[in-house]
Structure formats: C-alpha cells, structure tokens
Design an enzyme around this catalytic site. Structure first.
Site, mmCIF file in Angstrom:
data_model
loop_
_atom_site.group_PDB
_atom_site.id
_atom_site.type_symbol
_atom_site.label_atom_id
_atom_site.label_comp_id
_atom_site.label_asym_id
_atom_site.label_seq_id
_atom_site.Cartn_x
_atom_site.Cartn_y
_atom_site.Cartn_z
ATOM 1 N N HIS A 148 0.137 24.833 47.227
ATOM 2 C CA HIS A 148 0.595 26.350 47.548
ATOM 3 C C HIS A 148 1.460 26.188 48.700
ATOM 4 O O HIS A 148 0.920 25.601 49.703
ATOM 5 C CB HIS A 148 -0.731 27.299 47.755
ATOM 6 C CG HIS A 148 -1.681 27.057 46.914
ATOM 7 N ND1 HIS A 148 -1.544 27.939 45.563
ATOM 8 C CD2 HIS A 148 -2.781 26.275 46.425
ATOM 9 C CE1 HIS A 148 -2.533 27.523 44.738
ATOM 10 N NE2 HIS A 148 -3.365 26.634 45.031
ATOM 11 N N GLU A 167 -6.995 12.400 35.027
ATOM 12 C CA GLU A 167 -7.993 12.163 36.193
ATOM 13 C C GLU A 167 -8.503 13.194 36.865
ATOM 14 O O GLU A 167 -9.046 12.941 37.915
ATOM 15 C CB GLU A 167 -7.526 11.177 37.086
ATOM 16 C CG GLU A 167 -7.035 9.493 36.439
ATOM 17 C CD GLU A 167 -5.868 9.610 35.573
ATOM 18 O OE1 GLU A 167 -5.418 8.624 34.779
ATOM 19 O OE2 GLU A 167 -5.032 10.543 35.562
ATOM 20 N N SER A 168 -7.753 14.339 36.667
ATOM 21 C CA SER A 168 -8.143 15.716 37.260
ATOM 22 C C SER A 168 -7.095 16.471 37.802
ATOM 23 O O SER A 168 -6.220 17.049 36.728
ATOM 24 C CB SER A 168 -9.074 15.556 38.561
ATOM 25 O OG SER A 168 -9.360 16.937 38.861
ATOM 26 N N SER A 190 3.359 27.757 44.145
ATOM 27 C CA SER A 190 2.027 27.578 43.676
ATOM 28 C C SER A 190 1.965 26.904 42.412
ATOM 29 O O SER A 190 2.902 27.218 41.491
ATOM 30 C CB SER A 190 1.220 28.817 43.687
ATOM 31 O OG SER A 190 0.787 29.487 44.720
ATOM 32 N N CYS A 217 -10.319 11.023 39.842
ATOM 33 C CA CYS A 217 -11.533 10.149 39.451
ATOM 34 C C CYS A 217 -10.969 9.126 38.841
ATOM 35 O O CYS A 217 -9.864 8.715 38.738
ATOM 36 C CB CYS A 217 -12.488 10.833 38.521
ATOM 37 S SG CYS A 217 -11.739 11.450 36.832
#
Length: 171
Positions: A123, A117-118, A110, A138
């Site tokens: 996982h 940008e995020s 994980s 974004c």
C-alpha cells in the site's frame, strides 16, 4: 470449527515441543474428508502444508511488516510489479498471481502478490513518500531476502522491519 480443532483435524500435535535449533520445514499432508462435498475438492496427499521449526520454536511462517520511509517510484505501477516479482524470485517463493490497483488522484498503489507460500502486499502513499508492505511466507521460502530488493527498487531513506512468527505456539 475452533482453531485448535482445525489443527487437530490436520494431525498437528499442539503439545509437541522440539529441541532442534536448526531450521527445519515440517510437512503435513492434507487428507480429504470422506463426505460428498469433500469428494468434489482437489485435496490429496500431494498437497503439503509447511510449518517451520527454528531455534526450538514451531510456527506457520514468517511475517515481515515493512515500512519504507522517504521512498520513491511509489506511483509507478510497472516498477512496483517488477519489484514484487523480484522479491518473490529472491525469496525462493512461488508466484500464483499479482493484482495491483492504481488510485487517483494521488497515484497510490495497493496490491498483492499471491504466493503458494502466502503473500506480499503493498500500500503506497506517494504524496508522503511512504509504503507499507507485508511479506508473509511459510515453508522453505526466505522472506528476509526481499528487504534488499525493496531497498534497491524504492531507495527509501529509512526501512523499518518488524517480524512476527505466525501461529507460534499453535502449530
């Protein structure tokens, strides 16, 4: 603070609708609030929050939900890190940090690549040859470019991709 009030504070007009059909990145400067706590923060007009207009829709970013089915090398930490780095590169995003955790005894991983940008998160369940990824970006980033990297890196028998425009109708 309510979501619409927070957007108002950023100067975002919730009632504005665009008729543009070509994708355009909208930049909203973040202004420092004039209280003592805000004076300690590093907010300025240099930082930009990016919103997108495409096909008459305005949204914060594209969020891809990706399932890799029948995939391999899902327990190989170094390989996963290299794949995430390649996803960031081809998506024209900016990597800030990668953190991966290897579980025992099944070897699943994980983790997250934190981006300007995020993020990209993964996982994996190697015992089931399955991995779940979120690719959320974004601005001018191109998250769809990561799909081919994931196909090459993990050789899944099937890839399922869902797409969601985050903040659509709110920004």
């Amino acid at each position: 603070m309510s979501e619409s009030n927070a957007l108002f504070q950023l100067g975002i007009d919730l009632n504005s609708v665009s008729s543009k059909t070509q994708a355009e990145v909208l930049e909203f400067p973040v202004h420092a609030v004039a209280d003592k706590a805000a004076d300690r923060c590093t907010t300025s007009d240099e930082r930009k929050d990016f919103f997108i207009e495409r096909d008459g829709k305005r949204f914060a970013g594209t969020h891809l939900i990706i399932d890799l089915i029948g995939a391999s090398r899902l327990d190989d930490l170094a390989h996963i890190e290299a794949a995430l780095r390649r996803c960031v590169e081809v998506s024209k995003a900016t990597l800030l940090h990668i953190h991966l955790h290897h579980f025992t005894p099944n070897g699943g991983v994980s983790g997250v690549a934190v981006l300007s940008e995020s993020h990209i998160s993964i996982h994996s369940w190697p015992e089931a040859d399955y991995a779940a990824l979120d690719v959320f970006m974004c601005g001018e980033a191109e998250p769809h470019n990561s799909i081919e990297v994931l196909r090459e890196a993990f050789r899944p028998s099937e890839i399922r991709v869902g797409e969601h425009f985050r903040g659509e109708g709110m920004v």
